[in-house]
Design a protein around this motif. Structure first.
Motif: not given
Length: 358
Positions: A251, A266, A255, A241, A243
């Motif tokens: 993170g 992402r 992703e 994930t 971030s």
């Protein structure tokens, strides 16, 4: 009255004794042998071919020739003859060959016993002092095992004291490792012996490393520093994930996912790509004019940032068709499939949206 002394067996002068000088000289000869005793050889077994006047040899357990039967005694060459003396326990003698003192323990000549407890200092090839009570000078120092493992223990009185190894060059400290002022193990380095850098330190409770040799933050890219697992990327956290905080990734790097609205990818830099394959449709036009034969509204599988409009493109499924798209609104986009020719073939349009998720 005894005729001989109890310890050295020296003959006494007797009352009214004739030729008293003979007895006196015999006692002097015995004293000459054992006082300031100096031995030419130790554990001797064979008499020398040409002995010297006054030479004394410490005989071994089983000597031969003229010494046979006198094992463990002292053999002195005097006036062209061997004279034998039995040493008593505690006699001391100088070993001329080894250049050291020996003591007769009743059965063998041994090194003098020395107390090794609570010595004020020991200097090996150098001098000890009140601070360096054990001083060693040499090319190496060996500490070996006694049949299993071996530990070198450096103990300190309290947590605020120091228990460490200090490495010096010309008596100036440049590196130190150990417990320096606390109970956490650390490695310190210095260019001049006065200014020190805590290069690497380990928290005694967690084992986590810190120091000038380790990244201080996620955006610390100082050359030569060690990467922290929570600041760097590898097989364990490259995918996951994504971030961020203030533009710095917090993170994973990439992703990827999918749902009923399509697939998405992402990236930690804020880039997002969404793709979808629509249901198969046909495009027919009886009059030959351009018109929309089908209209689809696409909800992105993951929303884009409202501050930036994503770029949406796609393909109608064949070269004879083209895909017209309305501008997206908010986090959604709609597209119209148009055809320039009559084409009843069922084809699947595909869409791609590229933008930013943050």
């Amino acid at each position: 009255m005894s005729q001989n002394s109890p310890r050295l067996n020296l003959p006494f002068l007797q009352p009214s004794q004739a030729q008293k000088h003979v007895t006196h000289n015999e006692a002097l000869r015995e004293l000459d042998l054992v006082v300031q005793l100096s031995l030419v050889t130790m554990n001797a077994a064979t008499p020398p071919a040409v002995p010297s006047q006054g030479d004394i040899h410490a005989l071994g357990a089983a000597p031969t020739a003229e010494w046979a039967g006198y094992g463990g005694e002292l053999a002195a060459w005097l006036d062209n003859a061997w004279h034998f003396v039995t040493p008593a326990q505690g006699w001391r003698a100088w070993d001329q060959a080894a250049g050291q003192l020996k003591v007769w323990d009743g059965s063998a000549w041994i090194d003098p016993p020395l107390s090794t407890q609570n010595l004020p200092g020991v200097g090996i090839a150098t001098t000890s002092d009140s601070t360096n009570r054990l001083s060693v000078r040499g090319p190496a120092t060996l500490l070996s095992h006694d049949g299993a493992g071996h530990q070198l223990k450096i103990n300190k009185a309290g947590a605020g004291d120091t228990a460490s190894l200090l490495f010096q060059s010309n008596w100036t400290g440049h590196a130190e490792m150990g417990l320096a002022g606390n109970t956490g193990f650390s490695i310190k380095v210095s260019a001049d012996g006065s200014t020190w850098n805590d290069a690497l330190a380990f928290d005694p409770a967690t084992g986590v490393a810190s120091g000038t040799a380790v990244q201080s933050s996620a955006d610390d890219t100082t050359t030569g520093r060690l990467m922290r697992a929570d600041y760097g990327y590898g097989p364990g956290n490259l995918l996951g994930t994504v971030s961020e905080s203030g533009g710095t990734p917090t993170g994973a790097v990439i992703e990827r996912g999918s749902n009923a609205n399509g697939d998405y990818v992402r990236f930690a830099d804020g880039t997002q790509i969404c793709t979808v394959t629509l249901s198969a449709v046909d495009c027919t036009n009886a009059t030959g004019a351009l018109f929309a034969s089908a209209v689809f509204t696409w909800d992105f599988p993951m929303g884009f940032a409202t501050s930036a409009t994503p770029a949406v493109s796609g393909a109608a499924g064949a070269a004879s068709r083209f895909l017209g798209l309305d501008a997206p609104s908010g986090t959604q986009a709609s597209g119209q499939v148009l055809s320039a020719v009559s084409d009843p073939t069922q084809l699947t349009p595909t869409l791609v949206a590229i933008g930013r998720w943050v």
